[in-house]
Design a protein around this motif. Structure first.
Motif, PDB file in Angstrom:
ATOM      1  N   THR A   1       0.827  -1.198   0.000  1.00  0.00           N
ATOM      2  CA  THR A   1       0.000   0.000   0.000  1.00  0.00           C
ATOM      3  C   THR A   1       0.860   1.247   0.000  1.00  0.00           C
ATOM      4  O   THR A   1       0.352   2.326  -0.092  1.00  0.00           O
ATOM      5  CB  THR A   1      -0.933   0.000   1.227  1.00  0.00           C
ATOM      6  OG1 THR A   1      -1.705  -1.171   1.194  1.00  0.00           O
ATOM      7  CG2 THR A   1      -1.860   1.189   1.240  1.00  0.00           C
ATOM      8  N   ALA A  33      -3.645   0.362   5.334  1.00  0.00           N
ATOM      9  CA  ALA A  33      -3.230  -0.968   4.889  1.00  0.00           C
ATOM     10  C   ALA A  33      -4.278  -1.501   3.937  1.00  0.00           C
ATOM     11  O   ALA A  33      -5.416  -1.044   3.932  1.00  0.00           O
ATOM     12  CB  ALA A  33      -3.083  -1.901   6.086  1.00  0.00           C
ATOM     13  N   ASP A  37      -1.043  -6.714   2.333  1.00  0.00           N
ATOM     14  CA  ASP A  37      -0.051  -6.043   3.185  1.00  0.00           C
ATOM     15  C   ASP A  37       0.344  -6.857   4.408  1.00  0.00           C
ATOM     16  O   ASP A  37       1.317  -6.530   5.089  1.00  0.00           O
ATOM     17  CB  ASP A  37      -0.568  -4.677   3.644  1.00  0.00           C
ATOM     18  CG  ASP A  37      -0.599  -3.656   2.522  1.00  0.00           C
ATOM     19  OD1 ASP A  37      -0.002  -3.914   1.466  1.00  0.00           O
ATOM     20  OD2 ASP A  37      -1.226  -2.597   2.715  1.00  0.00           O
ATOM     21  N   ALA A  40       3.952  -7.326   6.388  1.00  0.00           N
ATOM     22  CA  ALA A  40       4.845  -6.164   6.214  1.00  0.00           C
ATOM     23  C   ALA A  40       5.346  -5.690   7.574  1.00  0.00           C
ATOM     24  O   ALA A  40       4.657  -5.807   8.592  1.00  0.00           O
ATOM     25  CB  ALA A  40       4.103  -5.026   5.514  1.00  0.00           C
ATOM     26  N   GLN A  58       2.567  -6.373  10.376  1.00  0.00           N
ATOM     27  CA  GLN A  58       1.174  -6.084  10.035  1.00  0.00           C
ATOM     28  C   GLN A  58       0.409  -7.383   9.863  1.00  0.00           C
ATOM     29  O   GLN A  58       0.869  -8.319   9.239  1.00  0.00           O
ATOM     30  CB  GLN A  58       1.124  -5.237   8.768  1.00  0.00           C
ATOM     31  CG  GLN A  58      -0.142  -4.436   8.620  1.00  0.00           C
ATOM     32  CD  GLN A  58      -1.174  -5.123   7.769  1.00  0.00           C
ATOM     33  OE1 GLN A  58      -0.843  -5.772   6.806  1.00  0.00           O
ATOM     34  NE2 GLN A  58      -2.429  -4.980   8.116  1.00  0.00           N
TER      35      GLN A  58
END
Length: 93
Positions: A1, A33, A37, A40, A58
């Motif tokens: 993102t 997000a 994602d 990450a 994440q």
């Protein structure tokens, strides 16, 4: 993102999608997000005293609404939780 900044909403969050509960080892934050994602790195910001060190990974987000919506949040696991679950040591150079 792409890279985005946000603020912590809650330091102790237990996402409903983690089986068996997580003992509130996750964090809710306002950074943006999207799908894909997950996994990450989440980095600290120099202004909050963490520098640019890894503070989490994440995990999820409210992807059914836009990041600009005030109800949007992302979820990330504390770096300590990730290290414990993976049985690794995080090195800070």
């Amino acid at each position: 993102t792409d890279l985005s900044c946000g603020r912590v909403i809650s330091k102790f969050y237990s996402p409903p999608y983690i089986p068996g509960g997580s003992g509130e080892r996750f964090v809710r934050a306002t950074a943006c997000a999207d799908f894909g994602d997950s996994g990450a790195g989440v980095l600290g910001h120099p202004e909050d005293g963490t520098g640019h060190r890894a503070i989490g990974i994440q995990s999820g987000a409210t992807t059914s609404i836009a990041c600009s919506n005030p109800d949007f949040f992302l979820v990330f696991g504390h770096i300590e939780y990730a290290a414990e679950r993976l049985d690794v040591t995080v090195v800070d150079n």
